[in-house]
Design an enzyme around this catalytic site. Structure first.
Site, mmCIF file in Angstrom:
data_model
loop_
_atom_site.group_PDB
_atom_site.id
_atom_site.type_symbol
_atom_site.label_atom_id
_atom_site.label_comp_id
_atom_site.label_asym_id
_atom_site.label_seq_id
_atom_site.Cartn_x
_atom_site.Cartn_y
_atom_site.Cartn_z
ATOM 1 N N ASP A 140 0.857 -1.207 0.000
ATOM 2 C CA ASP A 140 0.000 0.000 0.000
ATOM 3 C C ASP A 140 0.884 1.246 0.000
ATOM 4 O OD1 ASP A 140 0.189 -1.222 2.981
ATOM 5 O OD2 ASP A 140 0.383 0.964 3.036
ATOM 6 N N ASP A 190 0.535 3.628 2.312
ATOM 7 C CA ASP A 190 0.237 4.246 3.595
ATOM 8 C C ASP A 190 -0.905 5.251 3.354
ATOM 9 O OD1 ASP A 190 0.765 4.095 6.310
ATOM 10 O OD2 ASP A 190 1.978 5.898 6.291
HETATM 11 N N1 LIG Z 1 1.102 1.353 5.751
HETATM 12 C C1 LIG Z 1 1.610 0.517 6.635
HETATM 13 N N2 LIG Z 1 2.064 0.965 7.825
HETATM 14 C C2 LIG Z 1 2.597 0.113 8.721
HETATM 15 N N3 LIG Z 1 2.702 -1.219 8.519
HETATM 16 C C3 LIG Z 1 2.261 -1.698 7.357
HETATM 17 N N4 LIG Z 1 2.244 -2.940 6.861
HETATM 18 C C4 LIG Z 1 1.713 -2.910 5.641
HETATM 19 N N5 LIG Z 1 1.356 -1.643 5.312
HETATM 20 C C5 LIG Z 1 1.702 -0.869 6.364
#
Ligand SMILES: Nc1ncnc2[nH]cnc12
Ligand SMILES: CSC[C@H]1O[C@H](OP(=O)(O)O)[C@H](O)[C@@H]1O
Length: 293
Positions: A209, A211
């Protein structure tokens, strides 16, 4: 050098490692408490493999409650010399897109209150984690990814947050502004503890992703993280299988010094060492503590 034993820590979405022959499950006791799960020990080709799901089967253990010390201790007891962490991560760079594997080489620790050392009062030690990833192990992972034609890049800085909540927008923009590449919740203190235990460590950060900083993407949610991981599970398995197929029989010296990280690390004079702590350190530091008396 000892027989090379390849450890694999499976992160979110990776609770099993299909394709192991001579498979057995082993519950190894640790003086550091309960590890996340039993170890699954087997072979891929000639290479001995030890698998541990970081969050336990069924993902019952959150990042803050993982007993990282027990996990590394039992892997050491099982003979693991080289450890590959598979980890789901959020990205701070547009070009690090979901589905890409990033072979990170640096970590920033933003966790709070996790037990992050095997050493302490009664046996003080300071290892270097300047270069926390084993370059030769990373090179082998890169070769395996190339052979399997998997999309990957080499290099990057992964910040580890405490969680379990994902970041606020302000935190996300701050980490991005600081130039970090990726974020997760588990690489620290795992990488530090592996170094203390003289296990060569490398992370395959699987981008899931963006974030919450990316204007064209919404806030991160677990369902989409897991969906990306499921779409990538086969790639991770192929990577591990190829890595195992081409792995050396004997442990290689680590250019970052992980194979002898404790050589000059213990500073407590022998007569001031706590026998109870020394007993707990039998697996991770027995090589130097018994030699030094
Ligand atoms: N955006 C994110 N922040 C923290 N841990 C994660 N693991 C997978 N995506 C994450
Ligand atoms: C399920 S999303 C958040 C969760 O995923 C990552 O776990 P891991 O590093 O074990 O793959 C992240 O660090 C969080 O623990």
């Amino acid at each position: 050098m000892a027989e090379a034993v390849l450890g694999i820590i499976g992160g979110s979405g990776i609770y099993d490692l299909p394709g192991l022959t001579d498979l057995r499950e082993e519950r190894i006791e640790s003086p550091w408490g309960e590890p996340s799960d039993v170890l699954r020990i087997g072979r891929m080709g000639e290479t001995k493999i030890v698998f541990l799901p970081r969050h336990g089967r069924g993902h019952a253990i959150p990042p803050s409650e993982i007993n990282y010390r027990a996990n590394i201790d039992v892997l050491k007891r099982a003979g693991v010399t080289d450890l590959v962490s598979l980890s789901a991560c959020g990205s701070y760079k547009a070009e690090l897109y979901p589905g890409l594997f990033v072979l990170v080489d640096q970590f920033v620790d933003r966790t709070a209150g996790r037990a992050s050392s095997f050493f302490g009062k009664g046996c003080v030690a300071h290892v270097s984690v300047a270069h926390p990833v084993g370059p030769a192990l990373q090179e082998r992972i890169a070769a395996a990814a190339t052979a399997e034609e998997l999309p990957f890049v080499r290099g990057g800085t992964l910040v580890t947050m405490e969680g379990p909540q994902f970041s606020t927008l302000a935190e996300s923009l701050t980490y991005k502004g600081l130039g970090y590449d990726l974020i997760g919740m588990t690489a620290m203190p795992e990488a530090k503890l592996a170094r203390e235990a003289e296990i060569t460590y490398a992370t395959v950060a699987m981008v899931t992703d963006y974030d919450c900083w990316h204007e064209e993407h919404g806030a991160v949610d677990v369902a989409s993280v897991i969906a990306v991981l499921h779409a990538n599970a086969d790639k991770a398995r192929r990577l591990v299988a190829r890595l195992a197929a081409d792995f050396p029989r004997e442990r290689e010296a680590c250019p970052a010094g992980s194979h002898n990280a404790l050589d000059f690390a213990v500073v407590t004079a022998p007569e001031h060492r706590d026998p109870k702590l020394l007993a707990k350190l039998d697996a991770v530091a027995g090589r130097v503590l018994t030699a030094q008396g």
